[in-house]
Design an enzyme around this catalytic site. Structure first.
Site, PDB file in Angstrom:
ATOM      1  N   ASP A  54       0.858  -1.172   0.000  1.00 38.64           N
ATOM      2  CA  ASP A  54       0.000   0.000   0.000  1.00 38.64           C
ATOM      3  C   ASP A  54       0.908   1.239   0.000  1.00 38.64           C
ATOM      4  O   ASP A  54       2.129   1.145   0.133  1.00 38.64           O
ATOM      5  CB  ASP A  54      -0.969  -0.027   1.195  1.00 38.64           C
ATOM      6  CG  ASP A  54      -2.227   0.793   0.885  1.00 38.64           C
ATOM      7  OD1 ASP A  54      -2.178   1.644  -0.021  1.00 38.64           O
ATOM      8  OD2 ASP A  54      -3.256   0.596   1.554  1.00 38.64           O
TER       9      ASP A  54
HETATM   10  C1  BGC Z   1      -5.121   3.140   0.096  1.00 38.01           C
HETATM   11  C2  BGC Z   1      -5.307   2.169  -1.030  1.00 38.01           C
HETATM   12  C3  BGC Z   1      -5.094   2.844  -2.361  1.00 38.01           C
HETATM   13  C4  BGC Z   1      -3.733   3.500  -2.353  1.00 38.01           C
HETATM   14  C5  BGC Z   1      -3.392   4.186  -3.650  1.00 38.01           C
HETATM   15  C6  BGC Z   1      -3.831   3.954  -0.028  1.00 38.01           C
HETATM   16  O1  BGC Z   1      -3.757   4.985   0.889  1.00 38.01           O
HETATM   17  O2  BGC Z   1      -5.140   2.439   1.313  1.00 38.01           O
HETATM   18  O3  BGC Z   1      -6.596   1.596  -0.976  1.00 38.01           O
HETATM   19  O4  BGC Z   1      -5.233   1.928  -3.407  1.00 38.01           O
HETATM   20  O5  BGC Z   1      -3.681   4.451  -1.318  1.00 38.01           O
HETATM   21  O6  BGC Z   1      -4.109   5.348  -3.818  1.00 38.01           O
END
Ligand code: BGC
Length: 712
Positions: free
Chosen positions: A267
């Site tokens: 993530d």
């Molecule tokens: C979120 C994800 C997301 C990623 C990219 C993160 O902060 O938890 O769900 O896909 O950001 O934007």
């Protein structure tokens, strides 16, 4: 040459730095940037994420323009030494330009075929804008509606989660992932993020292995079985082990038990966060821990690109570990067909059908929670439309809407006007001018209150400590009820709201959710009877915040404190009675369904016959005894009465949604075989035990329509 040989051939020509480059995902620039172009040329960028901020769900986040996408791809393909294309990712969560209901809402449609169709449309629109890979579906089981992200997932039930996971993956990836209009899907957030303590985002989680296998993993298992290309690891730790560096989770379980063969992406900035989580001292430690745990691609924090080479030199990370990760990334790029078709030719998309599907799924997702006979409304009646959501557009699209446009989204007042014209008396939506609204409402036959929550209190980093309706909206309900009029509440929400002190005052409740581009039209079609409601909630509605967590598939208690939906709840709290406002699987129709008794072909099967493929077969007849043709979702639950561990009082194992015309009787058949009657032990082994099973088939999890079978 087959894909495996192509991977090996490429790998044999790559320098260590080029290999590490493939594991590096960076933010895509929004305008030409020579420094970025140079990194591409040097093979230092494997992927771009087209997002400008973390937790972009509620932030405007522009998409890189097609020309620039293609320009950078051309540099990768023609000017880098090995010509490996870039894979472009974006959070295309529940829609692109056309927005479908937030996933918690579309789960309430109990219509995986329709979900798959809509996700196919999403893929068509997003790929036309140059997206190759979406960070969706989000499959976090959650039992806590305070958690803002509960709206992004399929709710509290592992079977619904698994069903929706399969539908979304198939929809995104299509029959052939190499088609230009197929998106590589990403099952996230692996694993356990939905159990964040207290619903506080990014918090720790405590999940036993037994619960992990039986509740949190099934949706991911289903996504893997459906061929999901990628998985995103989650931010949380489980009992002190960050998932980002958890070999147990990323390798032993994901690869060993689930058989996942694609690649894992972290993530956002999660690898360098291992320092804050207190398991790494510096960035190099972070990289070492994550790559050795099985985390293949590093999103945004550049910890891999800056440290892995040195770690290999020092012998802390083996080159073979890097090779394994690179193989996985190359495999997805090759399967996606990026080497053959690297560019986006930006086809024009006709969205007419997509909008029709968006309306259909919004209609099927909305849940009629209460109806004292006031709905459907006559198109000839005078309707006072009041409330803060009467003219709202953006909230209807829900959180994680990056490319849908509020200005293209009809609001509730416009949609209602289109149906009943001047019979709609639109009142001011501002509580401060309530007197004026009341005056108009006096002339009306019925008051429709447009209530709800903003998308800004749902989604990532937007949890709430109280799931009650805001006080001014409750006051609105009370004031209008005091007029002696029939009052209908239409709730535009992401999460379930607490219904105590609210539901009692309303004559009807339509839970319209944040259901996407067609929310308002769909809600009006239901209100005025053009569509018969058929949604059933995939998450329990508690009466008040203090009753959280409240979910249907709980175990019994030895004492008189079952707290299970009405069984001995008096011992749970001395100050309130914790039964749900609306149970899992609940949803009314305008018509009535009468269930027949469950007919079971055999009542006993030996365990070995079951293992060899024999199954229990059940049929039940359902008669539409009301005045409308309507769809019913028939739900089958089991209870394993005596087992070596306590099993839940009810577990959903099958459902089928079907149209039953008025006066007609339809027969529904279900099979329960070895794969549905067991559970996972804490070691992750699947087991089925002998003994009696109660089988329930009915309209929601509280059905009493029951039979018993036995595995001997
Ligand atoms: C979120 C994800 C997301 C990623 C990219 C993160 O902060 O938890 O769900 O896909 O950001 O934007």
């Amino acid at each position: 040459m087959d894909i495996e040989s192509r991977i090996e051939e490429l790998l044999s020509r790559m320098t260590l730095q080029e290999k590490i480059g493939q594991l590096n995902q960076v933010k895509a620039p929004l305008k030409a940037d020579e420094a970025v172009f140079e990194q591409i040329r040097q093979g230092k960028i494997g992927s771009f994420i087209m997002a400008t901020t973390a937790h972009a769900g509620n932030d405007d986040t522009a998409i890189t323009e097609n020309l620039l996408i293609n320009k950078m791809q051309k540099i990768a393909v023609e000017e880098s030494r090995l010509g490996i294309p870039i894979i472009y990712g974006r959070d295309v969560i529940h829609g692109h330009r056309t927005v479908y209901p937030v996933p918690l809402a579309s789960a309430a449609s109990f219509n995986p075929e329709l979900v798959e169709k809509c996700y196919r449309n999403i893929a068509r629109e997003a790929t036309a804008d140059g997206v190759n890979w979406t960070f969706s579906p989000m499959l976090d089981l959650s039992r806590d509606p305070r958690w803002g992200r509960i709206i992004e997932g399929p709710g509290e039930d592992p079977y619904v989660g698994a069903t929706m996971a399969e539908a979304c993956v198939k929809g995104f990836q299509g029959d052939d992932i190499s088609n230009k209009d197929s998106l590589v899907a990403c099952a996230k957030h692996y694993i356990g993020y939905g159990a964040s303590e207290g619903g506080r985002d990014y918090h720790r989680t405590e999940i036993s292995d037994y619960n992990l296998y039986n509740y949190y993993l099934p949706a991911f298992r289903a996504a893997v079985n459906a061929g999901v290309g990628t998985v995103m690891s989650s931010f949380n730790d489980i009992s002190g082990q960050p998932v980002t560096s958890g070999k147990k989770y990323l390798t032993d379980i994901l690869r060993g038990k689930l058989g996942f063969e694609g690649f894992v992406v972290s993530d956002w900035d999660a690898v360098c966060q291992l320092k804050k989580q207190g398991v790494a001292e510096n960035d190099a430690d972070c990289a070492e821990l994550a790559i050795n745990a099985g985390l293949d691609m590093n999103m945004t924090d550049k910890v891999y690109i800056n440290n892995l080479e040195q770690l290999v030199i020092e012998g802390k990370v083996s080159e073979e570990t890097i090779n394994t990760a690179v193989r996985r990334v190359l495999k997805i790029k090759l399967q996606k067909g990026l080497f053959e078709k690297p560019y986006c030719d930006a086809p024009e998309i006709d969205r007419t059908e997509h909008l029709k599907d968006a309306r259909a799924i919004a209609e099927e997702s909305m849940v009629l929670l209460k109806n004292d006979g006031v709905l459907p409304l006559s198109k000839n009646s005078k309707v006072a439309l009041v409330g803060p959501f009467a003219r709202e557009r953006r909230a209807l699209l829900g959180s994680w809407t990056l490319d849908g446009k509020a200005e293209e989204t009809p609001n509730f007042a416009e949609a209602m006007k289109a149906v009943i014209g001047n019979n709609m008396l639109l009142s001011d939506d501002n509580i401060a001018v309530l007197d004026n609204s009341i005056a108009r409402a006096v002339k009306a036959d019925v008051v429709v209150l447009a209530l709800g929550e903003s998308e800004k209190v749902t989604g990532e980093a937007y949890s709430v400590s109280d799931i009650s309706l805001p006080k001014n909206q409750v006051e609105l309900i009370h004031r209008y009820k005091a007029l002696g009029k029939k009052v209908v509440g239409v709730f535009f929400c992401g999460r379930p709201m607490a219904m105590e002190g609210v539901a009692e005052y309303l004559d009807a409740i339509l839970y319209a959710w944040h259901a996407g581009s067609e929310t308002a039209n769909a809600a009006c079609n239901i209100l005025f009877g053009d569509v018969v409601p058929s949604g059933k909630t995939a998450v329990t509605f508690p009466k008040r915040t203090g009753h959280i967590p409240m979910y249907y598939n709980v175990t019994s208690s030895g004492r008189k404190v079952d707290c299970y939906y009405g069984e001995n709840p008096q011992n749970c709290y001395v100050d309130s009675y914790p039964t749900p406002a609306f149970p899992f699987g609940f949803g009314l129709s305008y018509t009535e369904f009468e269930y027949g008794e469950i007919v079971s072909r055999t009542n006993e099967i030996t365990l070995s016959d079951l293992k060899n493929g024999k199954s229990f077969n059940f049929t039940v007849s359902v008669k539409n005894t009301g005045d409308y043709d309507g769809k019913e979702t028939v739900q089958l639950y089991i209870r394993d009465k005596i087992a070596s561990v306590m099993r839940p009082l009810r577990e959903l194992k099958a459902f089928e949604k079907r149209l039953i015309n008025k006066g007609d009787t339809e027969t529904f058949s279900f099979q329960l075989g070895y794969d549905k009657l067991g559970f996972y032990t804490e070691n992750g082994d699947y087991t089925v035990e002998k003994g009696e099973f109660e089988i329930y088939i009915g309209e929601n999890c509280l059905t009493t329509n029951k039979t018993t079978v036995e595995i001997i």
